[in-house]
Design a protein around this motif. Structure first.
Motif, PDB file in Angstrom:
ATOM      1  N   GLU A 280       0.835  -1.197   0.000  1.00 58.54           N
ATOM      2  CA  GLU A 280       0.000   0.000   0.000  1.00 58.54           C
ATOM      3  C   GLU A 280       0.869   1.246   0.000  1.00 58.54           C
ATOM      4  OE1 GLU A 280      -3.173  -0.023  -0.443  1.00 58.54           O
ATOM      5  OE2 GLU A 280      -3.269  -2.217  -0.386  1.00 58.54           O
ATOM      6  N   GLN A 281       0.429   2.266  -0.720  1.00 54.44           N
ATOM      7  CA  GLN A 281       1.213   3.488  -0.849  1.00 54.44           C
ATOM      8  C   GLN A 281       1.338   4.240   0.469  1.00 54.44           C
ATOM      9  OE1 GLN A 281       0.358   5.921  -4.300  1.00 54.44           O
ATOM     10  NE2 GLN A 281       0.576   7.773  -3.097  1.00 54.44           N
ATOM     11  N   ARG A 282       0.257   4.294   1.239  1.00 50.90           N
ATOM     12  CA  ARG A 282       0.264   5.000   2.522  1.00 50.90           C
ATOM     13  C   ARG A 282       0.432   3.992   3.657  1.00 50.90           C
ATOM     14  NH1 ARG A 282      -3.026   7.769  -0.842  1.00 50.90           N
ATOM     15  NH2 ARG A 282      -4.718   6.261  -0.570  1.00 50.90           N
ATOM     16  N   LYS A 283       1.291   4.325   4.606  1.00 44.20           N
ATOM     17  CA  LYS A 283       1.549   3.464   5.749  1.00 44.20           C
ATOM     18  C   LYS A 283       1.041   4.144   7.022  1.00 44.20           C
ATOM     19  CE  LYS A 283       4.217   0.558   3.309  1.00 44.20           C
ATOM     20  NZ  LYS A 283       4.540   1.295   2.096  1.00 44.20           N
ATOM     21  N   TYR A 284       0.670   3.321   8.015  1.00 45.79           N
ATOM     22  CA  TYR A 284       0.145   3.849   9.270  1.00 45.79           C
ATOM     23  C   TYR A 284       0.892   3.245  10.453  1.00 45.79           C
ATOM     24  CZ  TYR A 284      -3.727   5.708   6.528  1.00 45.79           C
ATOM     25  OH  TYR A 284      -4.478   6.415   5.610  1.00 45.79           O
TER      26      TYR A 284
END
Length: 389
Positions: A280-284
């Motif tokens: 996934e492009q965005r990480k959390y």
């Protein structure tokens, strides 16, 4: 002139292959229709002679660039059939340049990811859990210490050597660690990537194809970058566990994914390091009452990032009281707040190249470490600056 005579003229002066039939008609004083037919056949033959069926913009007046291109294919053992596209351009000094995009592997990202990680894991040293001094039994306020150095553009032609860049990077990491020595650091958070490398490598261009100038071979910049990250991780893990988050940028979207898997495989048997290289492009990242979204920041609209956070991670969003988005891309510090959620664009230690200098762009070369208190949330940052010699 007949069609065959026009084709002979185009063979001698291939630059006119880029012209329209009307322009050629004026030049040769013949009918537009004859020129149109001749151009169509000549362009097809030029592509066939060139040996690549899917090339565009190959009709360059400087024929030496075609020879140079073929030499490049031979040197790198690339079959013309494996070339997806070629982009030709001319520098301000008149020098002919090109970048090559090869056909990608037909395997899925998941399959490729597993192959790279499995390969790297063969070289993963086995490291047991380090027994850290547990400050939490003596002091309060454990925190996560986020050391953030985005957009280093490893390999970029700036007038500095790769050794200079590596020295600056490691000096910043060491200085930020030293400045945070009074904190009860429970874990280091190390976001890497965000244009960690300057280009996609062999293409000599960004992911979308914008030409770049690197100072080293693509293999050397790839290996040099991930080894530099390993040096930083090894330095940090002797003090506290390290969680690495890999963020692809607009210069290195593909290569950063590969580098992330190399690093993930390298630390597969190290209990003190964890690596998030999800596709996934965005990480959390969640820590206590804190929620942090990591993204490069070149695609999303800034004001929409809080809504993206709530949509993609609704449960984490609900659990956490303090929420921020951390981005790279701009090479300067910029903070906006939307309904209590901050969006931070972080500064870079990267020096300007000639194009950015010519455009008058300038920003302070800075690295930051952000302090996340487990209960009280974000409590500020410490900073170190690159001093001009």
């Amino acid at each position: 002139m007949t069609k065959h005579q026009i084709k002979a003229f185009l063979s001698e002066k291939p630059g006119y292959l880029k012209e329209g039939a009307e322009r050629l008609s004026e030049k040769l004083n013949c009918s537009v229709e004859t020129c149109r037919n001749a151009l169509k056949e000549a362009r097809i033959e030029a592509k066939a002679d060139f040996g690549v069926g899917h090339l565009t913009d190959v009709y360059n007046e400087n024929e030496s660039v075609i020879t140079e291109f073929q030499t490049f294919l031979d040197k790198n053992k690339i079959s013309p059939d494996d070339v997806k596209s070629v982009k030709f351009w001319q520098t301000m000094t008149g020098e002919q340049r090109f970048s090559v995009v090869t056909k990608g592997d037909e395997k899925s990202k998941h399959e490729l990811k597993k192959e790279i990680e499995d390969f790297a894991s063969q070289y993963s040293p086995k490291v047991g859990k380090i027994k850290y001094f547990n400050k939490s039994t003596h002091e309060k306020d454990p925190c996560v210490y986020e050391i953030s150095l985005p957009d280093i553009h490893y390999g970029k032609m700036t007038g500095e050597t790769l050794q200079d860049l590596e020295n600056n990077f490691m000096s910043c990491v060491a200085d930020l660690v030293a400045k945070g020595s009074g904190l009860n650091i429970e874990k280091f958070l190390l976001p890497i990537g965000n244009d960690g490398m300057n280009s996609e490598g062999m293409r000599q261009a960004t992911t979308k194809g914008t030409p770049q100038q690197d100072i080293a071979d693509w293999k050397d910049t790839f290996r040099g970058y991930w080894r530099l990250m390993v040096r930083a991780i090894d330095h940090l893990k002797m003090i506290a566990p390290v969680h690495v988050i890999v963020i692809s940028g607009n210069h290195d979207f593909e290569r950063m994914f590969y580098a992330g898997d190399v690093i993930s495989g390298w630390y597969k048997n190290d209990k003190n390091v964890s690596v998030d290289n999800d596709i996934e492009q965005r990480k959390y990242f969640e820590y206590g009452k804190n929620m942090i979204m990591f993204t490069h920041g070149d695609k999303e609209k800034t004001a929409e990032m809080p809504l993206i956070m709530a949509t993609e991670q609704p449960l984490m969003f609900a659990r956490c009281e303090f929420r921020e988005a951390h981005c790279g891309h701009l090479h300067k510090e910029m903070v906006n707040e939307y309904r209590g959620i901050k969006v931070r664009f972080l500064p870079s230690i990267c020096s300007n190249d000639s194009w950015h200098k010519g455009m008058g762009y300038e920003a302070r070369r800075t690295a930051q470490a952000h302090i996340w208190n487990k209960q009280r949330g974000y409590e500020g940052y410490l900073q170190t600056n690159i001093i001009k010699q």
